[in-house]
Motif scaffolding. Sequence first.
Motif, mmCIF file in Angstrom:
data_model
loop_
_atom_site.group_PDB
_atom_site.id
_atom_site.type_symbol
_atom_site.label_atom_id
_atom_site.label_comp_id
_atom_site.label_asym_id
_atom_site.label_seq_id
_atom_site.Cartn_x
_atom_site.Cartn_y
_atom_site.Cartn_z
ATOM 1 N N PHE B 76 0.832 -1.207 0.000
ATOM 2 C CA PHE B 76 0.000 0.000 0.000
ATOM 3 C C PHE B 76 0.861 1.250 0.000
ATOM 4 C CE2 PHE B 76 -2.572 -3.236 2.313
ATOM 5 C CZ PHE B 76 -3.356 -3.551 1.221
ATOM 6 N N VAL B 103 -3.760 8.405 -0.998
ATOM 7 C CA VAL B 103 -4.602 7.840 0.059
ATOM 8 C C VAL B 103 -5.785 7.099 -0.559
ATOM 9 C CG1 VAL B 103 -6.056 8.392 2.024
ATOM 10 C CG2 VAL B 103 -3.922 9.627 1.682
ATOM 11 N N ILE B 104 -6.382 7.700 -1.581
ATOM 12 C CA ILE B 104 -7.565 7.080 -2.185
ATOM 13 C C ILE B 104 -7.200 5.764 -2.878
ATOM 14 C CG2 ILE B 104 -9.296 7.350 -4.000
ATOM 15 C CD1 ILE B 104 -9.205 10.393 -3.331
ATOM 16 N N GLY B 107 -6.444 3.155 -0.474
ATOM 17 C CA GLY B 107 -7.704 2.727 0.131
ATOM 18 C C GLY B 107 -8.432 1.731 -0.754
ATOM 19 N N SER B 110 -6.728 -1.562 -0.719
ATOM 20 C CA SER B 110 -6.893 -2.307 0.525
ATOM 21 C C SER B 110 -8.316 -2.825 0.680
ATOM 22 C CB SER B 110 -6.466 -1.464 1.728
ATOM 23 O OG SER B 110 -7.069 -0.215 1.698
ATOM 24 N N VAL B 111 -9.290 -2.158 0.064
ATOM 25 C CA VAL B 111 -10.649 -2.715 0.116
ATOM 26 C C VAL B 111 -10.659 -4.083 -0.572
ATOM 27 C CG1 VAL B 111 -12.989 -2.481 -0.767
ATOM 28 C CG2 VAL B 111 -11.866 -0.517 0.248
ATOM 29 N N VAL B 257 -8.668 -1.294 5.891
ATOM 30 C CA VAL B 257 -8.680 -0.185 4.936
ATOM 31 C C VAL B 257 -8.080 1.078 5.573
ATOM 32 C CG1 VAL B 257 -10.160 1.311 3.558
ATOM 33 C CG2 VAL B 257 -10.615 -1.130 3.659
ATOM 34 N N ILE B 258 -8.427 1.333 6.830
ATOM 35 C CA ILE B 258 -7.846 2.505 7.490
ATOM 36 C C ILE B 258 -6.325 2.392 7.488
ATOM 37 C CG2 ILE B 258 -7.580 3.680 9.712
ATOM 38 C CD1 ILE B 258 -10.514 2.997 10.256
ATOM 39 N N SER B 259 -5.824 1.208 7.851
ATOM 40 C CA SER B 259 -4.369 1.085 7.924
ATOM 41 C C SER B 259 -3.757 1.129 6.535
ATOM 42 C CB SER B 259 -3.963 -0.166 8.694
ATOM 43 O OG SER B 259 -4.132 -1.296 7.907
ATOM 44 N N GLY B 260 -4.496 0.621 5.537
ATOM 45 C CA GLY B 260 -4.004 0.734 4.172
ATOM 46 C C GLY B 260 -3.922 2.189 3.725
ATOM 47 N N MET B 261 -4.901 2.999 4.132
ATOM 48 C CA MET B 261 -4.884 4.408 3.750
ATOM 49 C C MET B 261 -3.759 5.164 4.469
ATOM 50 S SD MET B 261 -8.992 4.959 3.619
ATOM 51 C CE MET B 261 -9.127 6.650 3.144
ATOM 52 N N TYR B 262 -3.498 4.796 5.704
ATOM 53 C CA TYR B 262 -2.344 5.369 6.399
ATOM 54 C C TYR B 262 -1.074 5.081 5.598
ATOM 55 C CZ TYR B 262 -4.109 6.836 11.032
ATOM 56 O OH TYR B 262 -4.715 7.486 12.059
#
Lengths: 252, 402, 343
Positions: B76, B103-104, B107, B110-111, B257-262
């Motif tokens: 990611f 980030v998108i 995200g 990661s989804v 997903v949150i951690s993937g966006m981080y």
Amino acid sequence: MGILEVKGVNKRFGGLQALGNVNLSIAENTVHAIIGPNGAGKSTLLNVLVGKLIPDSGSVMFDGQSVLGRKPHEINQLGISRVFQTPEIFTDLTVLENVMIPCFAKRDGAFRMHAIESVGHEVDIKTQAETMLADVNMLEKSNMHAGSLSRGDKRRLEMAMCLVQEPRLLLLDEPTAGMARADTNNTIDLLKEIKAKRDITMAIIEHDMHVVFSLAERITVLAQGTPLVEDTPDNIKGHPKVKEAYLGEAAH
Amino acid sequence: MLGLNSKDFTLFLVVVVLVIAAPILLNPFPSDSAFAQFNAGYPALMQRFVIFGILVIGFNILFGLTGYLSFGHAAFLGVGSFAAVWMFKLLSYNIVPAVLLSVIVAGLFSVVIGYVSLRRSGIYFSILTLAFAQMMYAIAYSDLLGKFFGGIVTNGETGLQVYNDDPQILMSPGDPTVPHLFGWEMNSSFTWDVGGWSFVFQNGYYLSGILMLASFYLAIRIFRSPFGLMLRAIKSNQNRLAYTGVSSRPYALAAFVISGMYAGLAGGLLAAMDPLTGAERMFWTASGEIVIMSILGGVGTLIGPILGAGVIKYMENIVSTINDNVVHGWFAFMPDGIENILVTVIHPFIGKGWHLTLGLVFMAVVIFLPGGLVEGGQRLGRLFERRKVEEKPPTATTEPAE
Amino acid sequence: MDDIILQILNGLDKGSAYALIALGLTLIFGTLGVVNFAHGALFMVGAFCAVTVQRLLGLSHTIIDESQKDFLGNPLKIEVPYVEGWFGPEMGQALISWSVPLAILFAIPVMIILGFVMERGLIKHFYKRPHADQILVTFGLAIVIGEIIKANFGANPIPTPAPAAFSGSLDFGVWLGFAENAIIYPYWRLVYFLFSMVIIAGVFAFLQFTTFGMVVRAGMADRETVGLLGIDIDKRFTLMFGLAAAVAGVAGVMYTPILSPNYNMGMDFLVLSFVVVVVGGMGSLPGAVLAGFLLGILQSFASMNEVKSLLPGIDQIIIYLVAIFILLTRPRGLMGRKGVMEE
């Protein structure tokens, strides 16, 4: 019409008829015990009741809705809570958190993205959980780690976690299995206490006769996958068929 | 304050102060002293501290709270970097669209990966994430997408960077030719010379620092929220959670997903500091490094990830530059024989051998200190308190025995 | 047709290596319940045993040969390996040439001892810890072992040739009636495949026909019950770990002529072997072997030019694609048993 209606349930595992034409009706606000010797199909029946096993035929209705094939969290949301043979609790969390989780689940449903609010600000939930803990005499242990509780307290906590959701049916799977006599008696007292304080339907799967006769109002005897008799404890005690089912096996 | 309880707020405040003062705090030795090479207060390294801090804070939301060990998290970070560089190539060097898109995109990835991987748990989950990440690495490393569609997507071994003939459609003539925030160039800095010291305050570092603080703040809120409580319940007992009426998979997926966006944010920032990237950012050793950082700092703790990222990046950049001559310098006061023995003993652990030190430290932490540096600090603290209590005369009131 | 046979053959040696590593991983997982991320490192240590033996046999001293002169007319200095001095030139040369197979004799005790030390010194303490901890500590160990090797042998791959007798290739196609040079297969790869079959058969026979193997199999099925029977299962499991380490080690020794060893090779193989284990089914020995060969062959098919022109780069991702597909459709792998690693 009972709150839980089992009609004509059959389940085969290969050549073994685990459940044969089981009919069962559990009336609201009663303590109903399901007993039977080992291998009578008690566990299979329980797994059918919680949606884990799908029977070959027949239906299981809870308050007019079928439970078959539902996931555990859906079963819970219908109003069925479950107590396990060995207490299933969140050992890494504190006692209070253990009871708050079911409160959140009851309020918020299966999933809610509550990521910004603080647990500390959820006063209602906290009060609810603390009232429940006070009810089972565990309030002073609120901040202990659940994993460090004694076995009896773990059972008590698990009970609190179920009851705080005000379930319409509480399923108990051999709640005293593997317990010492003193612990067993404590559990019986706890259940009696709970029953005295609120209107609740309980289904107890159990083979310990002492537990069953101390608690149950109705008893179904299961033998070789089929209900043998269903009656009050007093009538069950001297029933010849029951004696045969238990003693007949023992005589071999 | 700020919706945090007083303890968390104090911790947050400490981190804020550390981030602001880092260029000074991390430069304790005068520039011409023998110890100057231990100074970490230069922008390139400080950027890494805070950016990898963001990455590990995010990883900790997944691994620390839910217990799902992802062995492919660097993927990611990688897609975040690629997305950012593409924004530089297509639009302009303004970092806002770049970081937003990283980030998108992270995200979205990661989804998909989370949805598939979370259908399994335990070791299977770890292997699935590893497989996905290795696949993405292979795709990026040989630029399969580019070969498939024609043209360049990840530019394979060379890596992706911005060229003069790139469209950059939003670029007007006077714009800076380095990443900038509405004209505020990332790599420009202000140097403050005082005595023998020289402190460098860089725009890029402070921007990353502010984003790290925001990420940290958000992580604290998540940790203390009902959502965070459910995530910890997943780690503790999924069976009970299910029979409590909670569906654990959407919770775990949200955490993933949150951690993937981080991670995507961290990847975007890496590109914003230095507008190029390559597939090696996604290699599984990079994922392993994230795991090591989070374990070293303290899994499931708030401050642990920042500590872990800081220590590893410090070792990577400082321990690896120590050579034999430096060590000779340290022990010069000793007799030659002893000096040589000491240097020989230390030699394998420094310079190019710093990975050995890393491996040993990591093993020691897993074996003796499962709670990482945070637990180590707590143990030291308790030891210290006990000493203090012992020094005091015993008080008359003792706790009643249970 | 000849293309297909060629690809199957090409897949065999890689598949053999996967199968041997996966076999050890599965043995360790099945008996000890430990996920060993350091198993690739054991394979790599085995490969470096071969390098060590080759260097030891090649140790030489300088002598001055009066019968030969260099272009300045001085006596020629030549390096003579000690083994030539001890066993005579012919025997000595043969020994050096055969250093890779000979290294097996060296590798087996080294690997068994390494396995014992690992199990008794480290892994034993992790039986009761979560799988995540086991992964982490063995991952750390793999880094350490790799770095020690790097410190001693450097970071570059070290070519380690096969015995001269096996340096050629077999024209396999002629046997099957194809044209000459249609299917060329290097002898050593054939040797590696046969060797791995012998090892695999040996391990299976050992587990099938010895009491020790019976106890281990029982332990794999139900560890606690065997413990209750009063059998000292722990000691046997230590031996099992040594055996798994030795299997990985000899697999590494024999692989050196195919791939020059470097300190990173362990990790590359480990990642793939884990995928193999998962595809085969965690805890299933036949599954590990089957999946090893299957994936090796699949990989070599995917690297055919015809396939690559259709789907560029498929050779690099095919294994992972298959793993993801298998895990989602058959969560227990091809031959996995119920109840292994399931919550």
